[in-house]
Design a protein around this motif. Structure first.
Motif, mmCIF file in Angstrom:
data_model
loop_
_atom_site.group_PDB
_atom_site.id
_atom_site.type_symbol
_atom_site.label_atom_id
_atom_site.label_comp_id
_atom_site.label_asym_id
_atom_site.label_seq_id
_atom_site.Cartn_x
_atom_site.Cartn_y
_atom_site.Cartn_z
ATOM 1 N N ARG A 178 -6.840 -25.470 -7.293
ATOM 2 C CA ARG A 178 -5.600 -26.196 -7.046
ATOM 3 C C ARG A 178 -5.716 -26.983 -5.733
ATOM 4 N NH1 ARG A 178 -5.367 -25.484 -11.565
ATOM 5 N NH2 ARG A 178 -3.752 -24.521 -12.854
ATOM 6 N N PRO A 179 -4.941 -28.062 -5.580
ATOM 7 C CA PRO A 179 -5.100 -28.917 -4.405
ATOM 8 C C PRO A 179 -4.689 -28.281 -3.092
ATOM 9 C CG PRO A 179 -3.509 -29.881 -5.958
ATOM 10 C CD PRO A 179 -4.006 -28.612 -6.555
ATOM 11 N N ASP A 180 -3.817 -27.259 -3.120
ATOM 12 C CA ASP A 180 -3.391 -26.638 -1.867
ATOM 13 C C ASP A 180 -3.244 -25.142 -2.054
ATOM 14 O OD1 ASP A 180 -0.585 -26.031 -2.732
ATOM 15 O OD2 ASP A 180 -0.467 -28.215 -2.828
ATOM 16 N N GLY A 184 0.167 -24.186 -6.759
ATOM 17 C CA GLY A 184 0.714 -25.151 -7.710
ATOM 18 C C GLY A 184 1.884 -24.659 -8.530
ATOM 19 N N ASP A 186 2.109 -22.674 -11.150
ATOM 20 C CA ASP A 186 1.960 -22.580 -12.599
ATOM 21 C C ASP A 186 1.512 -21.175 -12.986
ATOM 22 O OD1 ASP A 186 -0.811 -22.533 -12.063
ATOM 23 O OD2 ASP A 186 -0.920 -24.719 -12.182
ATOM 24 N N THR A 191 -5.902 -18.258 -7.362
ATOM 25 C CA THR A 191 -6.282 -19.659 -7.199
ATOM 26 C C THR A 191 -7.036 -19.885 -5.892
ATOM 27 O OG1 THR A 191 -4.191 -20.218 -6.114
ATOM 28 C CG2 THR A 191 -4.262 -20.402 -8.521
ATOM 29 N N THR A 193 -8.471 -23.509 -3.280
ATOM 30 C CA THR A 193 -8.636 -24.955 -3.108
ATOM 31 C C THR A 193 -10.101 -25.316 -3.349
ATOM 32 O OG1 THR A 193 -9.171 -24.803 -0.757
ATOM 33 C CG2 THR A 193 -6.819 -24.944 -1.349
ATOM 34 N N VAL A 207 -11.139 -27.979 -13.116
ATOM 35 C CA VAL A 207 -9.819 -28.494 -12.737
ATOM 36 C C VAL A 207 -9.192 -29.151 -13.964
ATOM 37 C CG1 VAL A 207 -8.529 -29.992 -11.179
ATOM 38 C CG2 VAL A 207 -10.662 -28.924 -10.392
ATOM 39 N N ARG A 209 -4.920 -29.448 -15.000
ATOM 40 C CA ARG A 209 -3.651 -30.138 -14.800
ATOM 41 C C ARG A 209 -3.557 -30.983 -13.533
ATOM 42 N NH1 ARG A 209 -0.409 -24.775 -16.668
ATOM 43 N NH2 ARG A 209 -2.377 -23.908 -15.908
ATOM 44 N N PRO A 210 -4.106 -30.549 -12.392
ATOM 45 C CA PRO A 210 -4.022 -31.410 -11.205
ATOM 46 C C PRO A 210 -4.696 -32.772 -11.398
ATOM 47 C CG PRO A 210 -4.545 -29.172 -10.537
ATOM 48 C CD PRO A 210 -4.664 -29.212 -12.037
ATOM 49 N N ALA A 214 -2.109 -36.076 -13.352
ATOM 50 C CA ALA A 214 -1.925 -36.972 -12.205
ATOM 51 C C ALA A 214 -1.543 -38.368 -12.677
ATOM 52 C CB ALA A 214 -3.221 -37.042 -11.394
ATOM 53 N N ALA A 220 -7.487 -38.938 -8.896
ATOM 54 C CA ALA A 220 -7.387 -37.509 -8.605
ATOM 55 C C ALA A 220 -8.755 -36.839 -8.711
ATOM 56 C CB ALA A 220 -6.401 -36.849 -9.567
#
Length: 234
Positions: A178-180, A184, A186, A191, A193, A207, A209-210, A214, A220
């Protein structure tokens, strides 16, 4: 260097191939999971191969040894470059898959054993396995390595311990990227980064959904690749 794998968790071949065309030249690996495979069948693997992608066929096989061995042969015939099966399927099932792979005369798919789904947290685990995620993932990884699988699917936080317990060259593929650090919001639980996963030593980052949800998926994907330390398209 770790590979970025984009999960084509989409309902139709049209949507999946449209996204694949946008990502061409930016990523090398695409994942076909249950949703897309059930909707479109094995031809989607062939279509992605024709576009030059390496295909991760994520069907998480778990059945009697003969059935799983036959599925490995069929997946290879369709051109799958990587295939998943549940490491909890037992030694005979895993050995049958390895034997089927080793009998192939052409390209052989990378066999990855699924340890503990990244959607399962500690509370979920105690309700199903009466165990915490990391000890079970380590135990399944040791067995998978001994039997001859190429690697395992695990969370980023188990990678370093698995490589110590199995071998440094034993491949680890990590979903739940996940980005952070918030994860996320969900259904994923364990998870990480991109930076955290790479630091732990993972070989493949999956990866979905991120990137797929997008506004501009190709941008992304490039951002994730950059955060992994990869140049676009490398």
């Amino acid at each position: 260097m770790a590979e970025l794998v984009v999960a084509l968790d989409l309902p139709t071949a049209g949507e999946a191939l449209d996204l694949a065309d946008k990502l061409r030249g930016r990523v090398d690996w695409l994942k076909v999971g249950l949703q897309l495979f059930i909707a479109e069948g094995p031809n989607i693997v062939s279509s992605l191969k024709e576009r030059g992608f390496s295909v991760f066929l994520d069907l998480k096989l778990h059945d009697i040894p003969n059935t799983v061995a036959s599925a490995v042969t069929s997946a290879a015939a369709r051109g799958a470059d990587m295939l998943t099966l549940h490491a909890s399927g037992g030694d005979r099932m895993l050995a049958a898959a390895v034997e089927a792979r080793d009998r192939l005369t052409g390209a052989r798919p990378i066999l990855m054993g699924v340890t503990v789904l990244t959607s399962l947290g500690s509370e979920d685990m105690r309700g199903v396995y009466a165990a915490d995620p990391e000890p079970l993932a380590l135990d399944l990884s040791r067995k998978a390595n001994t039997i001859g699988l190429d690697g395992v699917v695990c969370s980023a936080w188990e990678v370093a311990a698995i490589k110590r317990a199995a071998s440094p060259g034993f491949a680890c593929l990590t979903p739940g990227i996940r980005p952070d650090a918030s994860g996320g919001g969900d259904d994923q639980r364990r998870t990480a980064t991109p930076e955290e996963a790479v630091a732990q030593g993972t070989d493949y980052l999956v990866v979905g959904r991120p990137i797929t949800r997008a506004a501009v998926p190709e941008q992304a994907a490039e951002e994730f690749a950059k955060r992994m330390g990869r140049a676009p398209g490398s």
